[in-house]
Design a protein around this motif. Structure first.
Motif, PDB file in Angstrom:
ATOM      1  N   ILE A  75       0.841  -1.208   0.000  1.00 26.36           N
ATOM      2  CA  ILE A  75       0.000   0.000   0.000  1.00 26.36           C
ATOM      3  C   ILE A  75       0.872   1.252   0.000  1.00 26.36           C
ATOM      4  CG2 ILE A  75      -1.837   1.247   1.176  1.00 26.36           C
ATOM      5  CD1 ILE A  75      -2.680  -1.448   0.018  1.00 26.36           C
ATOM      6  N   SER A  76       1.920   1.259   0.814  1.00 29.70           N
ATOM      7  CA  SER A  76       2.809   2.417   0.873  1.00 29.70           C
ATOM      8  C   SER A  76       3.426   2.707  -0.488  1.00 29.70           C
ATOM      9  CB  SER A  76       3.920   2.165   1.897  1.00 29.70           C
ATOM     10  OG  SER A  76       4.904   3.179   1.856  1.00 29.70           O
ATOM     11  N   VAL A 284      -5.185  15.467   1.189  1.00 28.98           N
ATOM     12  CA  VAL A 284      -5.157  15.370   2.646  1.00 28.98           C
ATOM     13  C   VAL A 284      -6.185  14.354   3.145  1.00 28.98           C
ATOM     14  CG1 VAL A 284      -5.462  16.618   4.818  1.00 28.98           C
ATOM     15  CG2 VAL A 284      -4.389  17.756   2.852  1.00 28.98           C
ATOM     16  N   ILE A 285      -5.721  13.417   3.968  1.00 30.46           N
ATOM     17  CA  ILE A 285      -6.598  12.454   4.636  1.00 30.46           C
ATOM     18  C   ILE A 285      -6.827  12.961   6.052  1.00 30.46           C
ATOM     19  CG2 ILE A 285      -6.925  10.053   5.328  1.00 30.46           C
ATOM     20  CD1 ILE A 285      -6.721  10.409   2.327  1.00 30.46           C
ATOM     21  N   THR A 286      -8.044  13.304   6.377  1.00 32.03           N
ATOM     22  CA  THR A 286      -8.346  13.864   7.690  1.00 32.03           C
ATOM     23  C   THR A 286      -8.708  12.762   8.687  1.00 32.03           C
ATOM     24  OG1 THR A 286     -10.671  14.196   7.108  1.00 32.03           O
ATOM     25  CG2 THR A 286      -9.154  16.024   6.683  1.00 32.03           C
ATOM     26  N   LEU A 329      -2.713   6.166   8.221  1.00 32.60           N
ATOM     27  CA  LEU A 329      -2.885   6.587   6.827  1.00 32.60           C
ATOM     28  C   LEU A 329      -3.062   5.387   5.907  1.00 32.60           C
ATOM     29  CD1 LEU A 329      -0.368   9.490   6.032  1.00 32.60           C
ATOM     30  CD2 LEU A 329      -2.845   9.544   5.825  1.00 32.60           C
ATOM     31  N   LEU A 330      -2.213   4.379   6.089  1.00 33.29           N
ATOM     32  CA  LEU A 330      -2.251   3.207   5.221  1.00 33.29           C
ATOM     33  C   LEU A 330      -3.542   2.416   5.401  1.00 33.29           C
ATOM     34  CD1 LEU A 330       1.437   1.955   5.598  1.00 33.29           C
ATOM     35  CD2 LEU A 330       0.432   3.206   3.679  1.00 33.29           C
ATOM     36  N   VAL A 331      -3.968   2.259   6.654  1.00 28.33           N
ATOM     37  CA  VAL A 331      -5.209   1.522   6.903  1.00 28.33           C
ATOM     38  C   VAL A 331      -6.388   2.246   6.271  1.00 28.33           C
ATOM     39  CG1 VAL A 331      -6.796   0.686   8.671  1.00 28.33           C
ATOM     40  CG2 VAL A 331      -4.350   0.511   9.046  1.00 28.33           C
ATOM     41  N   ALA A 332      -6.427   3.561   6.437  1.00 26.28           N
ATOM     42  CA  ALA A 332      -7.558   4.340   5.917  1.00 26.28           C
ATOM     43  C   ALA A 332      -7.588   4.336   4.392  1.00 26.28           C
ATOM     44  CB  ALA A 332      -7.493   5.765   6.449  1.00 26.28           C
ATOM     45  N   ILE A 333      -6.464   4.645   3.757  1.00 20.03           N
ATOM     46  CA  ILE A 333      -6.464   4.796   2.299  1.00 20.03           C
ATOM     47  C   ILE A 333      -6.593   3.457   1.586  1.00 20.03           C
ATOM     48  CG2 ILE A 333      -3.980   4.597   1.927  1.00 20.03           C
ATOM     49  CD1 ILE A 333      -6.456   7.045   0.222  1.00 20.03           C
ATOM     50  N   SER A 334      -6.266   2.354   2.256  1.00 19.48           N
ATOM     51  CA  SER A 334      -6.340   1.052   1.589  1.00 19.48           C
ATOM     52  C   SER A 334      -7.752   0.736   1.114  1.00 19.48           C
ATOM     53  CB  SER A 334      -5.838  -0.055   2.533  1.00 19.48           C
ATOM     54  OG  SER A 334      -6.741  -0.272   3.605  1.00 19.48           O
ATOM     55  N   GLY A 335      -8.750   1.310   1.772  1.00 20.37           N
ATOM     56  CA  GLY A 335     -10.134   1.057   1.382  1.00 20.37           C
ATOM     57  C   GLY A 335     -10.717   2.112   0.453  1.00 20.37           C
ATOM     58  N   TYR A 336      -9.860   2.891  -0.186  1.00 17.83           N
ATOM     59  CA  TYR A 336     -10.296   3.985  -1.077  1.00 17.83           C
ATOM     60  C   TYR A 336     -11.251   3.496  -2.159  1.00 17.83           C
ATOM     61  CZ  TYR A 336      -9.824   7.264  -5.003  1.00 17.83           C
ATOM     62  OH  TYR A 336     -10.067   8.113  -6.063  1.00 17.83           O
ATOM     63  N   GLN A 337     -12.380   4.196  -2.266  1.00 18.06           N
ATOM     64  CA  GLN A 337     -13.377   3.879  -3.299  1.00 18.06           C
ATOM     65  C   GLN A 337     -13.877   5.175  -3.932  1.00 18.06           C
ATOM     66  OE1 GLN A 337     -14.463   0.883  -4.368  1.00 18.06           O
ATOM     67  NE2 GLN A 337     -13.166  -0.286  -2.948  1.00 18.06           N
ATOM     68  N   TYR A 338     -12.995   5.836  -4.676  1.00 14.00           N
ATOM     69  CA  TYR A 338     -13.332   7.037  -5.452  1.00 14.00           C
ATOM     70  C   TYR A 338     -13.523   8.291  -4.595  1.00 14.00           C
ATOM     71  CZ  TYR A 338     -14.158   3.301  -8.751  1.00 14.00           C
ATOM     72  OH  TYR A 338     -14.002   2.183  -9.531  1.00 14.00           O
ATOM     73  N   GLN A 339     -13.766   8.162  -3.302  1.00 12.20           N
ATOM     74  CA  GLN A 339     -13.822   9.319  -2.405  1.00 12.20           C
ATOM     75  C   GLN A 339     -12.822   9.107  -1.282  1.00 12.20           C
ATOM     76  OE1 GLN A 339     -17.831   9.896  -1.030  1.00 12.20           O
ATOM     77  NE2 GLN A 339     -18.442  11.003  -2.890  1.00 12.20           N
ATOM     78  N   LEU A 340     -12.112  10.171  -0.932  1.00 12.26           N
ATOM     79  CA  LEU A 340     -11.091  10.037   0.101  1.00 12.26           C
ATOM     80  C   LEU A 340     -11.722   9.647   1.437  1.00 12.26           C
ATOM     81  CD1 LEU A 340      -8.693  13.058  -0.542  1.00 12.26           C
ATOM     82  CD2 LEU A 340      -8.321  10.652  -1.088  1.00 12.26           C
ATOM     83  N   PRO A 341     -11.198   8.625   2.090  1.00 10.99           N
ATOM     84  CA  PRO A 341     -11.740   8.206   3.390  1.00 10.99           C
ATOM     85  C   PRO A 341     -11.164   9.055   4.521  1.00 10.99           C
ATOM     86  CG  PRO A 341      -9.946   6.777   2.774  1.00 10.99           C
ATOM     87  CD  PRO A 341     -10.104   7.762   1.631  1.00 10.99           C
ATOM     88  N   ASN A 342     -11.727   8.903   5.703  1.00 16.74           N
ATOM     89  CA  ASN A 342     -11.190   9.518   6.907  1.00 16.74           C
ATOM     90  C   ASN A 342     -10.475   8.463   7.737  1.00 16.74           C
ATOM     91  OD1 ASN A 342     -12.295  12.114   6.443  1.00 16.74           O
ATOM     92  ND2 ASN A 342     -14.268  11.447   7.257  1.00 16.74           N
ATOM     93  N   VAL A 343      -9.532   8.898   8.553  1.00 19.23           N
ATOM     94  CA  VAL A 343      -8.949   8.015   9.559  1.00 19.23           C
ATOM     95  C   VAL A 343      -9.937   7.931  10.705  1.00 19.23           C
ATOM     96  CG1 VAL A 343      -7.083   7.695  11.222  1.00 19.23           C
ATOM     97  CG2 VAL A 343      -6.566   8.562   8.935  1.00 19.23           C
ATOM     98  N   THR A 344     -10.487   6.757  10.935  1.00 17.75           N
ATOM     99  CA  THR A 344     -11.516   6.585  11.966  1.00 17.75           C
ATOM    100  C   THR A 344     -10.892   6.158  13.290  1.00 17.75           C
ATOM    101  OG1 THR A 344     -11.895   4.252  11.479  1.00 17.75           O
ATOM    102  CG2 THR A 344     -13.126   5.884  10.159  1.00 17.75           C
ATOM    103  N   GLU A 345     -11.728   6.109  14.315  1.00 19.82           N
ATOM    104  CA  GLU A 345     -11.267   5.650  15.629  1.00 19.82           C
ATOM    105  C   GLU A 345     -10.748   4.219  15.548  1.00 19.82           C
ATOM    106  OE1 GLU A 345     -12.996   5.248  20.213  1.00 19.82           O
ATOM    107  OE2 GLU A 345     -14.327   5.742  18.540  1.00 19.82           O
TER     108      GLU A 345
END
Length: 443
Positions: A75-76, A284-286, A329-345
């Protein structure tokens, strides 16, 4: 007090300073203490975890930790120069997978190569060796995203540390340290006559996946490698199990749905900054407020660990915050589906657990190799060899594991450990008969 008694007392005090104490009388407390030292690490949530599990299930040896390492590197390598956190943190990581010989380390490296090629990202694979610092700069000037797949990392590290090494090797570690911190900046080489000037590389994204045996890697630990910040840049995944569970698997077939997701990640837009097309402007991934609160609580613990005067390898905790943010960052972006995801709890909670796991193991292992004297290092080595065997180790196997120690000296070290109560004599089953040996009473 005789010189031998004084040396015995110093060795006992040294072990106590490392946090290794005489066990309590109640035997049932030992398993609980061991679980605290070596916690179980779950797969990461989302696609990153699915990828790691697939890599693990397709190997002929079951290597969960090393599979998480390999999946993170994939992913990185794909999202380099494309995303960043709100604080500017980038997703470049240096990973090291440590396991005994013939334990399945090669599988992760093989799957990294196959999936990146299938995703159309084979151009980021730099090679399986680093011959010089100048060579790395040359490659980056043509491809600012690079992945180095380094086998025998312990031997590589040893070569770069030797004072008699080739001058082309001496600057490698320093360059890798610079590049790690310049993922959001600019690297400018010195002027060279052959190239007619200098090389300028904006936001270089270097990823490393190294493999090594514990015997090659951990003995190289010294204060310089830790205090200068080189090793605390690494995510060191270690499986100490000598014979991981074997799996009856066929030749791995790439999961096409996963390949499509990796292609989607690699197709993330890389927007240029202004008119200069060579300067990327990552998206930016928030992080949610709940995720930030999890991070804030963890930062208190990491600060305490990095200032712990008892731990000689405490500097390995000083980049825990960076490690956690990159993992999230890696966990969040790995599930990217056309819209930027957020880093969740959930993402941040797992990243904190990963950070605690990696830093705890690395600092514990490194401390064991950083004795104040050669005698202290050797007594600690004997204790490690015994404690690595939950069912105990025979006299013969202990001698084979420490062939560099004379018999009389090894017996003296064992006697000191017996006197501290850290080990006890036991009959060890092996083959058709039991033989005399030792078992650790705490870890």
């Amino acid at each position: 007090m005789s010189s031998n008694d004084l040396r015995d007392q110093r060795a006992i005090e040294f072990l106590k300073r490392q946090g290794i104490q005489r066990p309590e009388v109640e035997e049932e407390s030992f398993p609980e203490e061991m679980e605290v030292v070596v916690p179980e690490l779950d797969y990461p949530p989302g696609f990153l975890g699915e990828l790691a599990e697939m890599i693990c299930d397709s190997g002929y040896k079951r290597q969960k930790l090393l599979s998480i390492s390999a999946a993170s590197v994939i992913i990185s390598s794909l999202v380099g120069q494309r995303i960043k956190s709100q604080s500017g943190m980038r997703a470049n990581i240096y990973c090291l997978s440590v396991a005994p010989t013939a334990a399945g380390k090669e599988h992760g490296r093989r799957m990294i190569d196959r999936y990146l090629v299938a995703a159309g990202a084979d151009s980021v694979i730099a090679g399986d060796e680093i011959s010089s610092d100048a060579g790395v700069v040359d490659q980056l000037s043509n491809q600012p995203q690079l992945l180095f797949l380094l086998d025998e990392f312990g031997k590589f590290l040893k070569r770069t540390q030797l004072s008699s090494s080739s001058p082309y090797l001496v600057g490698i570690l320093e360059l890798l340290m610079k590049l790690y911190g310049l993922s959001d900046g600019t690297y400018r080489s010195g002027w060279t006559k052959t190239d007619g000037g200098r090389k300028v590389i904006h936001q270089p994204h270097v990823t490393i996946y190294g493999t090594s045996t514990p015997e090659q890697f951990w003995p190289l630990m010294n204060g310089d490698l830790i205090s200068n910040g080189f090793l605390n840049r690494f995510w060191i995944f270690e499986n100490r199990e000598e014979s991981p569970e074997e799996q009856n698997v066929l030749e791995p077939v790439l999961n096409q749905s996963m390949v499509q997701q990796l292609k989607r990640l690699y197709s993330l837009p890389r927007v240029s900054m202004g008119e200069d097309a060579t300067i990327p402007m990552p998206q930016v991934i928030t992080a949610t407020e709940a995720a930030n609160e999890v991070l804030r609580q963890a930062q208190k613990h990491w600060k305490e660990e990095s200032q712990n005067p008892v731990n000689k390898a405490r500097d390995l905790w000083k980049r825990a915050n960076d490690m956690c943010r990159k993992a999230a960052l890696l966990v969040a972006i790995s599930g990217y589906q056309y819209q930027l995801p957020n880093v969740t709890e959930e993402h941040m909670q797992w990243s904190v657990e990963l950070t605690n796991y990696l830093c705890s193991n690395a600092s514990q292992r490194a401390s064991g190799e950083m004795g104040e004297t050669r005698h202290e290092q050797r007594i600690n080595k004997i204790y490690q060899k015994i404690s690595e065997k939950p069912d105990g180790i025979s006299n013969r196997d202990l001698a084979r594991a420490t062939p560099h120690l004379p018999k009389g000296y090894r017996e003296q070290l064992v006697l000191q450990l017996l006197e501290t109560g850290l080990i006890e004599e036991s009959m060890i089953l092996g083959g058709k008969r039991a033989s005399r040996g030792y078992i650790a009473k705490c870890h």
